[in-house]
Design a protein around this motif. Sequence first.
Motif, PDB file in Angstrom:
ATOM      1  N   PRO A 348      53.960 -32.481  25.162  1.00 51.99           N
ATOM      2  CA  PRO A 348      53.730 -33.550  24.585  1.00 51.99           C
ATOM      3  C   PRO A 348      53.788 -34.939  23.504  1.00 51.99           C
ATOM      4  CG  PRO A 348      51.603 -32.115  24.092  1.00 51.99           C
ATOM      5  CD  PRO A 348      53.426 -30.825  24.421  1.00 51.99           C
ATOM      6  N   SER A 349      53.471 -35.305  23.347  1.00 53.91           N
ATOM      7  CA  SER A 349      53.901 -36.460  22.299  1.00 53.91           C
ATOM      8  C   SER A 349      52.590 -37.184  21.888  1.00 53.91           C
ATOM      9  CB  SER A 349      55.283 -37.541  22.645  1.00 53.91           C
ATOM     10  OG  SER A 349      54.647 -38.057  23.509  1.00 53.91           O
ATOM     11  N   ASP A 350      51.664 -36.797  23.009  1.00 50.11           N
ATOM     12  CA  ASP A 350      50.629 -37.935  22.695  1.00 50.11           C
ATOM     13  C   ASP A 350      49.148 -36.585  23.108  1.00 50.11           C
ATOM     14  OD1 ASP A 350      48.458 -40.752  22.877  1.00 50.11           O
ATOM     15  OD2 ASP A 350      48.496 -38.772  21.268  1.00 50.11           O
ATOM     16  N   PRO A 351      49.037 -35.179  22.439  1.00 45.73           N
ATOM     17  CA  PRO A 351      48.389 -35.250  23.438  1.00 45.73           C
ATOM     18  C   PRO A 351      47.167 -35.112  23.354  1.00 45.73           C
ATOM     19  CG  PRO A 351      49.291 -33.459  21.268  1.00 45.73           C
ATOM     20  CD  PRO A 351      50.186 -34.501  21.670  1.00 45.73           C
ATOM     21  N   PHE A 352      46.337 -35.870  22.383  1.00 49.13           N
ATOM     22  CA  PHE A 352      44.851 -35.840  22.596  1.00 49.13           C
ATOM     23  C   PHE A 352      45.051 -37.490  22.747  1.00 49.13           C
ATOM     24  CE2 PHE A 352      45.153 -31.982  19.805  1.00 49.13           C
ATOM     25  CZ  PHE A 352      45.527 -31.820  19.418  1.00 49.13           C
TER      26      PHE A 352
END
Lengths: 585, 190
Positions: A348-352
């Motif tokens: 994931p590039s933007d897990p949060f």
Amino acid sequence: MQKKMAYSFPDEVLEQVFSFIQSDKDRNAVSLVCKSWDEIERWCRRKVFIGNCYAVSPRMVIRRFPEVRSIKLKGKPHFADFNLVPDGWGGYVLPWIAEMAGAYPWLEEIRLKRMVVTDESLELIAKSFKNFKVLVLFSCEGFSTDGLAAIAASCKNLRELDLRESEVDDLSGHWLAHFPETCTSLVSLNISCLRSDEVSFSALERLVGRCPNLRSLRLNRAVTLDKIANILRRAPQLVDFGTGYYAAELQPDVFSNLAGAFSSCKELKSLSGFWDVVPAYLPALYSICPRLTSLNLSYATIQSPDLIKLVSHCPRLQRLLVLDYVEDSGLEELASSCKDLQELRVFPSDPFGAEPNVSLTEQGLVAVSLGCPKLRSVLYFCRRMSNAALVTIAQNRPNLTRFRLCIIEPKTPDYLTLEPLDVGFGAIVEHCKDLRRLSLSGLLTDHVFEYIGTYGKKLEMLSVAFAGDSDLGLHHVLSGCESLRKLEIRDCPFGDKALLANAAKLETMRSLWMSSCAVSFGACKLLGQKMPKLNVEVIDETEPPDSRPESCPVDKLYIYRSVAGPRFDMPPFVWTMDEAVRILH
Amino acid sequence: MEGSVGYDNDLNLRATELRLGLPGTEPVSIVRSNKRSLQQVADDDCGVNGCKSDDQNETAPPPPKAQIVGWPPIRSYRKNNIQTKKNESEGGGIYVKVSMDGAPYLRKIDLKIYSGYPELLQAIENMLKFTIGEYSEREGYKGSDYAPTYEDKDGDWMLVGDVPWEMFITSCKRLRIMKGSEARGLGCGV
């Protein structure tokens, strides 16, 4: 008459025969045939693999196998990768090195995973083993470039120095200069994890230039794009290369130099690195793409169109690691171009982030499962999934051996039906009869565990998070999965019943991790008391478990089989449930 | 493995159930340890299992999602990598906060618009109305009570100017102009 002949078979002949038997399992089987075979076998065993460094003591290993040349040790539990194991937990390699220094002067290879390695350990290795050849430190920590300097300086026949994914205190790039000019034996050098932005580049260049057998070279971020060409020209025989930064202002002469350098590497099959990629430089790789079998772009924040272009040049690709920027469209391209694909990992590039930032859904994985007949191993992070997709994937790809799915939001249901994903994962275990590793996510009830217990007969490792309703779930797994070796569970409502009822099962496994579950302190004590061949360790960083009622659940629990008894290097926040040791405290 | 206790399809556990509550109270439908790392996860559970939410939550807007320890399961070095990238790609500029010891509020600047250290330091001097001293590799900033420092992506506080500019703008998370004895300590062979 014939019986007599068998008994008078000379040892040397048996030894010769045994030398063709390389796998640990087979070697272990050989040693069980009879006493004399056990005796012969143990003297000629050269390689030992210890999956849990606390399962046995160094002395025991040395006593049984006096002539070992190669050792592989694993330390911390897998969930240490995700910060669930507090610092100082253990996994120290020094006691092993110290014992082996005396007992195995001819030790050639040390491979460690998730262990704490200090500069002192490295210096001891450098000093003690005259014919040392291979050092692999996979996800290790605790050492600095000073320790590496000692290895570089002293190990005259060093072939492999691989620091993959380790945390190194990078004090200076000058340690590379400690490789003497006479060192020409390097075959593999992986320094990709070194974080400092300095590296002694001239030392690196000279080292690479004088090692004609160098096959694998993975650089770190400190090596800028303009330097790559120089390195490659010194090592055109490379099979595996990891770039440093792959970003710079586009300059035609730098580009053509780079493209030329890559094209001179006729054996190059595997690429990685690619921190910070400038897409305009990707075409420099096109000449080698047709030969590429492995590509790790999991740090490269390049968008789908550029990824598609690159991947479409790589028809022989067997292994791809990539960020979810690849999107469903990129995976569809992958499915049509790369028919040899065996392993796919999408990170994931933007897990949060709360919202999806890319268009990557279950569709991408379905496409790959349909288009890539050799796909065996999957690690996939996404934000939505459906039972229908999982069933399709299972039916398309019954040859899957590893399936790790992470739906980013815990307890996410099937997005179409809002039901749990039990049926989908059930299809995976049912159809993929050779499945050895499985990681679950999404909304799951006890039913999924019923499927797993029923069908997951070859399953060796299972990772579970935020799943299940009751002890029945855990019971299904422990009673049904015959091949289970490692089970790791977090945030599930599993308590004492299933654990205690299946206590004997735990002796057939390497380890069990349970954190934020419902296992009571009382049950842990009982388990520790009843099962002397298990080490039952409670981890609690806030207060001793016995300062609360026995029925209170423990924070973290790690149970593993051991012939070495309870360990004595536990930090203050780890309590053993071994009765004798506990009472002494 | 056959345990010594047989189980039917339905584990009839009620009779011998270990409960967390006092005898006579209803068992909680969500079992969690005292040290659950995330309150929010339990609140989400309430949506699925239908237990009562706090009175407070009914009126207040939903609180922002806190991060669960170790979830999603990604190694730290990957997380750090992503963080750096995010900082860089936001709006095309690299905006970092600038704080100055003694100043009541912070400023923000875009590192991308400067081509090197001299320009950056000049801009900071103008913005915050003070002077930075002469930079030397050995001694840091001499001739002023202030030293420009920055926090890098490893969380360490570094002196501005030690690393090449390109490396600086990709690793700088924020700037702090240190004053006084703390500032003098930096760069003096420490």
